[in-house]
Design a protein around this motif. Structure first.
Motif, PDB file in Angstrom:
ATOM      1  N   GLU A 236       0.949  -1.182  -0.133  1.00  0.00           N
ATOM      2  CA  GLU A 236       0.121   0.066  -0.176  1.00  0.00           C
ATOM      3  C   GLU A 236       0.802   1.306   0.013  1.00  0.00           C
ATOM      4  OE1 GLU A 236      -3.755   2.018   2.482  1.00  0.00           O
ATOM      5  OE2 GLU A 236      -2.814  -0.044   3.226  1.00  0.00           O
ATOM      6  N   ARG A 237       2.067   1.191   0.781  1.00  0.00           N
ATOM      7  CA  ARG A 237       2.809   2.221   0.751  1.00  0.00           C
ATOM      8  C   ARG A 237       3.357   2.401  -0.479  1.00  0.00           C
ATOM      9  NH1 ARG A 237       4.493   0.297   5.764  1.00  0.00           N
ATOM     10  NH2 ARG A 237       6.228  -0.700   4.881  1.00  0.00           N
ATOM     11  N   GLU A 238       3.735   1.475  -1.184  1.00  0.00           N
ATOM     12  CA  GLU A 238       4.412   1.683  -2.631  1.00  0.00           C
ATOM     13  C   GLU A 238       3.298   2.220  -3.478  1.00  0.00           C
ATOM     14  OE1 GLU A 238       5.944  -2.326  -3.619  1.00  0.00           O
ATOM     15  OE2 GLU A 238       7.662  -2.221  -2.145  1.00  0.00           O
ATOM     16  N   THR A 239       2.268   1.840  -3.534  1.00  0.00           N
ATOM     17  CA  THR A 239       1.294   2.459  -4.289  1.00  0.00           C
ATOM     18  C   THR A 239       1.011   3.870  -4.186  1.00  0.00           C
ATOM     19  OG1 THR A 239       0.095   0.199  -4.184  1.00  0.00           O
ATOM     20  CG2 THR A 239      -1.169   1.939  -5.072  1.00  0.00           C
ATOM     21  N   ARG A 240       0.979   4.153  -2.820  1.00  0.00           N
ATOM     22  CA  ARG A 240       0.804   5.535  -2.547  1.00  0.00           C
ATOM     23  C   ARG A 240       1.966   6.357  -2.883  1.00  0.00           C
ATOM     24  NH1 ARG A 240      -1.117   3.900   2.749  1.00  0.00           N
ATOM     25  NH2 ARG A 240       0.957   4.257   3.612  1.00  0.00           N
ATOM     26  N   VAL A 241       3.038   5.874  -2.741  1.00  0.00           N
ATOM     27  CA  VAL A 241       4.354   6.741  -3.372  1.00  0.00           C
ATOM     28  C   VAL A 241       4.202   6.679  -4.866  1.00  0.00           C
ATOM     29  CG1 VAL A 241       6.890   6.332  -3.707  1.00  0.00           C
ATOM     30  CG2 VAL A 241       5.828   5.945  -1.420  1.00  0.00           C
ATOM     31  N   ALA A 244       1.571   9.344  -5.677  1.00  0.00           N
ATOM     32  CA  ALA A 244       2.318  10.543  -5.604  1.00  0.00           C
ATOM     33  C   ALA A 244       3.136  11.200  -6.488  1.00  0.00           C
ATOM     34  CB  ALA A 244       2.679  10.473  -4.076  1.00  0.00           C
ATOM     35  N   ALA A 245       4.164  10.035  -6.905  1.00  0.00           N
ATOM     36  CA  ALA A 245       4.977  10.524  -7.997  1.00  0.00           C
ATOM     37  C   ALA A 245       4.214  10.591  -9.243  1.00  0.00           C
ATOM     38  CB  ALA A 245       6.016   9.278  -8.042  1.00  0.00           C
ATOM     39  N   HIS A 247       1.405  11.853  -9.687  1.00  0.00           N
ATOM     40  CA  HIS A 247       0.534  13.030  -9.465  1.00  0.00           C
ATOM     41  C   HIS A 247       1.583  14.244  -9.591  1.00  0.00           C
ATOM     42  CE1 HIS A 247      -2.465  16.026  -8.172  1.00  0.00           C
ATOM     43  NE2 HIS A 247      -1.643  16.601  -7.085  1.00  0.00           N
ATOM     44  N   THR A 248       2.731  14.073  -8.899  1.00  0.00           N
ATOM     45  CA  THR A 248       3.671  15.067  -9.099  1.00  0.00           C
ATOM     46  C   THR A 248       4.159  15.304 -10.480  1.00  0.00           C
ATOM     47  OG1 THR A 248       4.470  14.515  -6.710  1.00  0.00           O
ATOM     48  CG2 THR A 248       6.137  15.783  -8.275  1.00  0.00           C
ATOM     49  N   ALA A 249       4.463  14.195 -11.139  1.00  0.00           N
ATOM     50  CA  ALA A 249       4.689  14.302 -12.455  1.00  0.00           C
ATOM     51  C   ALA A 249       3.712  14.969 -13.518  1.00  0.00           C
ATOM     52  CB  ALA A 249       4.825  12.844 -13.220  1.00  0.00           C
ATOM     53  N   ARG A 250       2.549  14.655 -13.082  1.00  0.00           N
ATOM     54  CA  ARG A 250       1.582  15.369 -13.906  1.00  0.00           C
ATOM     55  C   ARG A 250       1.509  16.813 -13.646  1.00  0.00           C
ATOM     56  NH1 ARG A 250      -1.443  10.664 -12.659  1.00  0.00           N
ATOM     57  NH2 ARG A 250      -2.464  11.689 -10.544  1.00  0.00           N
ATOM     58  N   GLU A 251       1.568  17.232 -12.061  1.00  0.00           N
ATOM     59  CA  GLU A 251       1.698  18.622 -11.943  1.00  0.00           C
ATOM     60  C   GLU A 251       2.808  19.229 -12.694  1.00  0.00           C
ATOM     61  OE1 GLU A 251       1.699  19.057  -7.877  1.00  0.00           O
ATOM     62  OE2 GLU A 251      -0.395  18.855  -7.654  1.00  0.00           O
ATOM     63  N   ARG A 252       4.040  18.450 -12.442  1.00  0.00           N
ATOM     64  CA  ARG A 252       5.441  19.151 -13.319  1.00  0.00           C
ATOM     65  C   ARG A 252       5.045  19.266 -14.746  1.00  0.00           C
ATOM     66  NH1 ARG A 252       9.588  22.109 -12.847  1.00  0.00           N
ATOM     67  NH2 ARG A 252      11.232  21.463 -13.987  1.00  0.00           N
ATOM     68  N   ALA A 253       4.182  18.453 -15.553  1.00  0.00           N
ATOM     69  CA  ALA A 253       4.122  18.544 -16.984  1.00  0.00           C
ATOM     70  C   ALA A 253       3.317  19.770 -17.052  1.00  0.00           C
ATOM     71  CB  ALA A 253       3.398  17.283 -17.227  1.00  0.00           C
ATOM     72  N   ALA A 254       2.130  19.763 -16.080  1.00  0.00           N
ATOM     73  CA  ALA A 254       1.442  21.003 -16.510  1.00  0.00           C
ATOM     74  C   ALA A 254       2.149  22.381 -16.227  1.00  0.00           C
ATOM     75  CB  ALA A 254       0.243  20.958 -15.386  1.00  0.00           C
ATOM     76  N   VAL A 255       3.048  22.535 -15.111  1.00  0.00           N
ATOM     77  CA  VAL A 255       3.671  23.585 -15.163  1.00  0.00           C
ATOM     78  C   VAL A 255       4.562  23.952 -15.885  1.00  0.00           C
ATOM     79  CG1 VAL A 255       5.554  24.580 -13.607  1.00  0.00           C
ATOM     80  CG2 VAL A 255       3.586  23.309 -12.426  1.00  0.00           C
TER      81      VAL A 255
END
Length: 465
Positions: A236-241, A244-245, A247-255
């Motif tokens: 579950e932790r690996e899935t959350r990580v 999160a990664a 999501h961060t990549a999508r946000e980074r791509a949008a930025v």
């Protein structure tokens, strides 16, 4: 279970670490001289003594206490106490196994907490501790394992030593040979038997150590339910990580998409500004200059005085045109920034500002890339222009420094004034264009301008941008 035998290039399994003679032919032939055999014999010997003393006492007293429980509950306090001792025995056994075999058995979960307050509730919580019962069972099974294998290994080793001694008995001794066999055949047979016995003892010692470690892992470590829960929690932790990664990549791509669009828009706006400045400024002056030179040429013979006046006017136009072109070029990329660095360029901006400017530079700014220094320069230039136009400030402070703690290091520029404040990042404004320029370099742009409390603009860009 994890191995503490030191670093090894490939990860090894438990059997390869504790009993390599059972997993590899080469290690089997090296078994009598292998370090794993020495560790195994020492672990079996110490375990034999340890289990015949402490382990046997713990097992017997737990059984006796459990047998006294039906007698009006008299055995409950004794059983709770000896189960606590069994847990401590398990802790000591895990430490011994880790010390002697290099395999660390994970600790089980703590003892369960009582459901209610009170002495009996605490006692029953100890009695219901399944890991304590497992430690008590390990005291018994560990005793059987170590006693059996240590006895067999010792017997095989003693037989091998006896066979070697037998080969050196004299020819005339009654032990010199088997009936009907000549002396050389007896020597060869005895030595061969000794070799077989030594190899068998080494292999059994390693196997006994392997069983001892497996038994400790099964009874002294976490239960199967705990291991399943731990694996589920880890998954579950690996899935959350991973989420999160992502999501961060999508946000980074949008930025990055937004900053790229802003950079393209800013570049197009800058190109149009340069085109407009050339058309409305330098081009018009050059046209006027051509007219004045034509007038001077026509009047050179007829009216020399008017011709001289036309030439003077043309000369003035040339100087003003050059000044406009210098300003235009400075707006594209200032020469002082390339020639003397950001420190001198900021001082030059401060010298041209109608509002007093105090420039502070901390450290050496040369590690910053030309793109980072150019971005910092234009941020300060635009900020000083806005202060002069809108802030009604008495003093402006400009501070430039490197932030070496970041990786990579970042160039930080802060511009603050004591004016009226209230500045905002409106679309199409100069500040919005600067934010796009900074975002294109993967930098940060912060504007703090409360009404009546001045304005502070802070920009950070990577030095390696």
């Amino acid at each position: 279970m994890t191995s503490d035998d030191g670093p090894a290039p490939p990860p090894r399994t438990l059997a390869e670490h504790v009993a390599p003679a059972l997993t590899s032919g080469a290690d089997f032939f090296r078994a009598p001289f292998h370090p794993a055999t020495r560790r195994a014999v020492a672990a079996l010997a110490v375990g034999w003594v340890w289990h015949l003393t402490a382990g046997l006492i713990v097992w017997i007293l737990v059984l006796v206490s459990a047998g006294l429980v039906p007698a009006l509950g008299v055995g409950v306090p004794m059983l709770a106490f000896w189960l606590v001792v069994a847990r401590r025995f398990g802790t000591a056994e895990r430490a011994r196994v880790a010390r002697q075999t290099g395999v660390r058995v994970p600790a089980p979960r703590p003892a369960p907490e009582p459901h209610r307050r009170g002495v009996w509730s605490r006692l029953w919580a100890r009695v219901r501790d399944d890991r304590a019962w497992a430690a008590a069972l390990h005291a018994f099974l560990g005793m059987l394992t170590t006693c059996l294998f240590f006895s067999v290994v010792t017997a095989l080793a003693a037989a091998a030593v006896a066979a070697v001694i037998f080969t050196f008995v004299g020819r005339d001794s009654t032990l010199a040979g088997w009936p009907g066999l000549p002396w050389p055949a007896t020597v060869v047979g005895a030595l061969a038997g000794a070799v077989v016995l030594v190899w068998a003892a080494a292999a059994l010692a390693q196997y006994g150590s392997y069983l001892m470690v497996r038994l400790a892992g099964a009874l002294l470590g976490p239960s199967a339910t705990e291991l399943a829960r731990a694996r589920a929690a880890a998954a579950e932790r690996e899935t959350r990580v991973a989420e999160a990664a992502a999501h961060t990549a999508r946000e980074r791509a949008a930025v990055l998409t937004e900053s790229r669009t802003a950079a393209v828009s800013a570049a197009d706006t800058e190109r149009r500004r340069i085109e407009r400045d050339l058309h409305d400024g330098a081009q018009q002056r050059l046209v006027a200059l051509g007219v004045e030179l034509g007038v001077a040429r026509r009047l050179a013979d007829k009216d020399p005085g008017h011709a001289v006046a036309a030439l003077e006017l043309a000369h003035r136009e040339i100087k003003e045109t050059l000044a406009e072109l210098r300003d235009l070029v400075r707006g594209i990329h200032p020469a002082v920034l390339s020639d003397r660095g950001l420190d001198a360029a900021l001082s030059a901006l401060a010298g041209r500002s109608p509002v007093p400017v105090r420039v502070e530079v901390t450290g050496d700014l040369t590690p910053a890339s030309p793109a980072a220094q150019a971005a910092a320069y234009f941020v300060v230039a635009e900020a000083l222009t806005n202060v002069a136009k809108h802030a009604a400030a008495d003093l402006v402070r400009v501070h430039a420094s490197l932030v070496p703690d970041d990786h990579p290091a970042r160039l930080r520029v802060a511009v603050s004034d004591d004016g009226r404040g209230g500045a905002a990042l409106s679309p199409g404004s100069g500040l919005a264009g600067l934010r796009g320029r900074v975002a294109a370099l993967d930098g940060t742009f912060e504007l703090d301008s409360p009404p009546g409390a001045g304005t502070r603009l802070t920009v950070e860009v990577p030095c390696a941008s």
